[in-house]
Design an enzyme around this catalytic site. Structure first.
Site, PDB file in Angstrom:
ATOM      1  N   CYS A   2       0.848  -1.192   0.000  1.00 61.96           N
ATOM      2  CA  CYS A   2       0.000   0.000   0.000  1.00 61.96           C
ATOM      3  C   CYS A   2       0.883   1.241   0.000  1.00 61.96           C
ATOM      4  O   CYS A   2       2.092   1.147   0.176  1.00 61.96           O
ATOM      5  CB  CYS A   2      -0.879   0.036   1.243  1.00 61.96           C
ATOM      6  SG  CYS A   2      -1.996  -1.369   1.351  1.00 61.96           S
ATOM      7  N   GLY A  28      -0.382   0.307  -5.252  1.00 58.33           N
ATOM      8  CA  GLY A  28      -1.690  -0.302  -5.029  1.00 58.33           C
ATOM      9  C   GLY A  28      -2.730   0.282  -5.950  1.00 58.33           C
ATOM     10  O   GLY A  28      -2.836   1.502  -6.057  1.00 58.33           O
ATOM     11  N   ASN A 101       0.530   1.014   5.936  1.00 64.19           N
ATOM     12  CA  ASN A 101       1.160   0.159   4.934  1.00 64.19           C
ATOM     13  C   ASN A 101       1.946  -0.914   5.682  1.00 64.19           C
ATOM     14  O   ASN A 101       2.796  -0.593   6.502  1.00 64.19           O
ATOM     15  CB  ASN A 101       2.104   1.000   4.064  1.00 64.19           C
ATOM     16  CG  ASN A 101       2.958   0.153   3.118  1.00 64.19           C
ATOM     17  OD1 ASN A 101       4.048   0.546   2.745  1.00 64.19           O
ATOM     18  ND2 ASN A 101       2.476  -0.998   2.718  1.00 64.19           N
ATOM     19  N   GLY A 102       1.631  -2.176   5.398  1.00 58.46           N
ATOM     20  CA  GLY A 102       2.332  -3.270   6.063  1.00 58.46           C
ATOM     21  C   GLY A 102       1.356  -4.356   6.464  1.00 58.46           C
ATOM     22  O   GLY A 102       0.235  -4.414   5.956  1.00 58.46           O
TER      23      GLY A 102
END
Ligand code: AMP
Length: 505
Positions: A2, A28, A101-102
């Site tokens: 992302c 993304g 993000n992750g």
């Protein structure tokens, strides 16, 4: 994977957030969202689709305010979080909105704890909503209406203690400001920059430096692993290391494939690292293929071009473009179901026959995942008249699933999982195949920043940097990552997102 952005400005931030997300679109293509604060109220727009399709003029008009965050989503399959657009919102304390993000590796445990111990309900299957509620809980523990920067840093220190996995995060807290933080291993990237205006300084955080460039912010530095940066609504910047034992282990796959070449991550130019990968691989080919009879080096567009050109130069061979890419088609990887994926490689690339006819060609790709692309491209090269087709991968064999936010298929779908070089070569139909070694890949990337002693390289070696991944976790992930569950969760997406968008249409 992302992308995230966040801006505290002294003028409206909607257009800059939009521009930032647009240049991060490669991270993304599944969903996009922006939330701003105006008159102590969140303004939200999020939906499935590309940035250009999600935001129309009427949405942008409503996204008023000088402070805001944005997110673009790539479905992180296997966490079942593939269907929820971000940013997420929690009303307590103060009103918080968060983009992430992750991937959290202890998400199930945390969700359970939140419900039973913190009386917080998580309404989606997204680990990002869990992270938001953990942050909310920790901020609430401070028990104060007026938050100081230290209260916020204390809350983040406690988040680091509870949460495991990868998280580059940006959040807005109503009445306070914007906070951005990175997990203690620094697995996912996060940078921040500054822009001076007549009214004073404005600050931006983003997944990649390219977003700062696009919005005219000057790069200040990477956010350190474990560090938090808080910018108050009136533009005061505070930062603090909030992790007890931070370690510097950025994900090496960002350099191999994900990040844009014009970004720098953790002081390393992505483009420069790809050129180095080409140099190392060229040297390996020269050493291991003593009798090589390659006539021409041809990249598989586009990520591999930077490495392929350097391979050609190292081997003193011509570099030619042999494939033309249709720019108006999505990545193959995001198509549901193997059949669709197979067809879309053909739809995406076409060979220029004159570059192949009667030649021994060396095709170069950045990586081989399922092997679908390489197999079909080798077929195309032969159909275009190539005599021999050799294949080089700028990354080592991908043998293990990713648990930190990169969408990789289940282990059994990875062509290199449990196979050796000859097996893979035979399956993709190449005359010869060569992979970069892990040591060479690490050396190629680290050359620009020797401070990084160990990258996150689990997809290649199965060593998970957070040390909490056991066989049970991988088996569960494997089950979630099969096509069926991915398609199912995608189908469920619309109703959930509709609910979150109430009032935003
Ligand atoms: P495959 O056909 O599965 O072997 O796909 C390999 C291609 O997918 C490579 O050319 C990469 O550029 C690209 N790729 C690698 N990793 C990913 C990923 N996680 N998501 C989407 N595409 C990827």
């Amino acid at each position: 994977m992302c992308g995230i952005v966040g801006i505290v400005g002294n003028t409206p931030v909607n257009q800059s957030l939009y521009d930032g997300l647009t240049v991060l679109q490669h991270r993304g293509q599944d969903a996009a969202g922006i939330v701003t604060i105006h008159d102590n109220t969140f303004r939200l727009r999020k939906a499935n689709g590309l940035v250009k399709d999600v935001f129309h003029t009427r949405h942008m008009m409503r996204l008023q305010g000088n402070i805001g965050i944005g997110h673009i989503r790539y479905p992180t399959a296997g966490t079942s979080s593939s269907s929820e657009a971000q940013p997420f919102y929690a009303n307590s304390p103060f009103g918080i909105s968060l983009a992430h993000n992750g991937n959290l590796t202890n998400a199930d445990e945390l969700k359970d704890w939140l419900y039973k111990e913190a009386c917080r309900h998580v309404n989606t299957t997204s680990d990002s909503e869990i992270l938001l509620n953990i942050l909310g809980h920790e901020l609430q523990q401070g028990g104060r209406f007026e938050l100081t920067p230290d209260d916020i840093f204390k809350a983040i220190a406690n988040v680091h203690k509870r949460v495991r996995g990868a998280y580059a995060t940006v959040a807005l807290i109503i009445g306070n400001g914007m906070v951005a933080f990175r997990d203690p291993n620094g697995i996912r990237p996060l940078v921040f920059g500054k822009r001076e205006t007549e009214k004073g300084a404005e600050y931006m955080v983003a997944s990649e430096s390219v977003a700062l460039d696009a919005c005219d912010f000057t790069f200040v530095r990477d956010v350190s692993p474990g560090e938090a940066i808080f910018i108050s609504e009136d533009g005061q910047l505070h930062s603090k290391q909030c992790a007890e034992n931070p370690s510097f282990n950025p994900c090496i796959f960002e350099y191999v494939y994900f990040a844009r070449p014009d970004s720098a991550i953790d002081k390393i130019s992505v483009y420069g690292s790809r050129v180095e990968m080409g140099k190392k691989l060229g040297e390996k080919i020269a050493k291991e293929w003593a009798d090589e009879d390659i006539d021409v080096v041809i990249p598989i567009p586009e990520t591999s071009c930077d490495s392929a050109l350097q391979i050609a130069q190292t081997l003193d061979l011509p570099y030619r473009q042999g494939f033309v890419k249709n720019r108006y088609i999505g990545r193959t990887f995001i198509m549901p179901g193997q059949e669709m994926r197979k067809k879309s490689v053909r739809r995406k690339l076409n060979a220029i026959s004159t570059e192949f006819a009667g030649k021994n060609v060396l095709l170069v790709d950045d990586s081989i995942v399922r092997g679908t692309t390489s197999e079909q491209i080798i077929d195309m090269a032969r159909a275009a008249g190539a005599k021999k087709v050799y294949f080089a991968s700028a990354a080592p064999e991908i043998r293990f699933p990713n648990v930190y936010g990169i969408d990789m298929p289940s282990a059994t779908e990875l062509i290199a999982h449990g196979r050796d070089l000859d097996d893979i070569c035979q399956l993709i139909g190449a005359d010869k195949l060569i992979f970069q070694s892990i040591a060479d890949l690490e050396a190629a990337v680290a050359v620009a920043n020797p401070d990084i002693k160990q990258f996150e390289t689990s997809v290649f070696d199965g060593q998970y940097i957070t040390k909490d991944i056991d066989q049970g976790y991988l088996e569960k992930l494997d089950a979630l990552r099969n096509n069926e569950s991915k398609e199912l969760s995608d189908k469920n997406a619309d109703s959930i997102i509709d609910m979150h968008n109430e009032g935003a249409e």
